[in-house]
Design a protein around this motif. Sequence first.
Motif, PDB file in Angstrom:
ATOM      1  N   VAL A  60       0.875  -1.171   0.000  1.00  0.00           N
ATOM      2  CA  VAL A  60       0.000   0.000   0.000  1.00  0.00           C
ATOM      3  C   VAL A  60       0.909   1.217   0.000  1.00  0.00           C
ATOM      4  O   VAL A  60       1.700   1.401   0.922  1.00  0.00           O
ATOM      5  CB  VAL A  60      -0.938   0.012   1.230  1.00  0.00           C
ATOM      6  N   ASP A  61       0.819   2.006  -1.051  1.00  0.00           N
ATOM      7  CA  ASP A  61       1.690   3.170  -1.210  1.00  0.00           C
ATOM      8  C   ASP A  61       3.164   2.780  -1.096  1.00  0.00           C
ATOM      9  O   ASP A  61       3.964   3.481  -0.472  1.00  0.00           O
ATOM     10  CB  ASP A  61       1.341   4.261  -0.186  1.00  0.00           C
ATOM     11  N   GLY A  62       3.504   1.632  -1.665  1.00  0.00           N
ATOM     12  CA  GLY A  62       4.886   1.186  -1.694  1.00  0.00           C
ATOM     13  C   GLY A  62       5.394   0.573  -0.402  1.00  0.00           C
ATOM     14  O   GLY A  62       6.553   0.209  -0.302  1.00  0.00           O
ATOM     15  N   LYS A  63       4.531   0.462   0.612  1.00  0.00           N
ATOM     16  CA  LYS A  63       4.945  -0.119   1.892  1.00  0.00           C
ATOM     17  C   LYS A  63       4.163  -1.404   2.138  1.00  0.00           C
ATOM     18  O   LYS A  63       2.975  -1.491   1.842  1.00  0.00           O
ATOM     19  CB  LYS A  63       4.689   0.861   3.035  1.00  0.00           C
ATOM     20  N   ALA A  64       4.860  -2.380   2.705  1.00  0.00           N
ATOM     21  CA  ALA A  64       4.222  -3.666   2.991  1.00  0.00           C
ATOM     22  C   ALA A  64       3.230  -3.510   4.134  1.00  0.00           C
ATOM     23  O   ALA A  64       3.552  -2.938   5.173  1.00  0.00           O
ATOM     24  CB  ALA A  64       5.272  -4.703   3.343  1.00  0.00           C
ATOM     25  N   ARG A  65       2.048  -4.010   3.907  1.00  0.00           N
ATOM     26  CA  ARG A  65       1.035  -4.093   4.961  1.00  0.00           C
ATOM     27  C   ARG A  65       0.829  -5.578   5.208  1.00  0.00           C
ATOM     28  O   ARG A  65       0.450  -6.317   4.302  1.00  0.00           O
ATOM     29  CB  ARG A  65      -0.258  -3.424   4.533  1.00  0.00           C
TER      30      ARG A  65
END
Length: 123
Positions: A60-65
């Motif tokens: 999500v937006d380049g970050k791992a969730r």
Amino acid sequence: MQYLLMIYSEENRWNEMSDSERQQGVAAYQAYTESLKKAEVLVGANRLQHTNTATTVRLVDGKARVLDGPYSDSKEQLAGYYLIDVPDLDAAIAWASRCPGAAHGLMEVRPVWNAPDYARSAA
């Protein structure tokens, strides 16, 4: 060509079975696996742990969730798989229909996509 035979079933059903039913189920899967080996089409197989052990990762937006549990919520869960190497889809379907999982859930048959050599060498 390789095909992944995915077994979907209700994971709690196993706990609801009698000991005798579970023994019959194990014997059926052992016989099925042995028949795949004898036909020399088995590449790999495994049973999966319950969905409460799953971890889902999404960017999500380049970050791992990271989330606990499976992504989808359905009646049947992915319980295990067989990876087979057979000439065509008809052969894969024939093997899937013989799997004990087809009698108590459903089988998804999917061809394995073979990446071009350049994709493998870049990894």
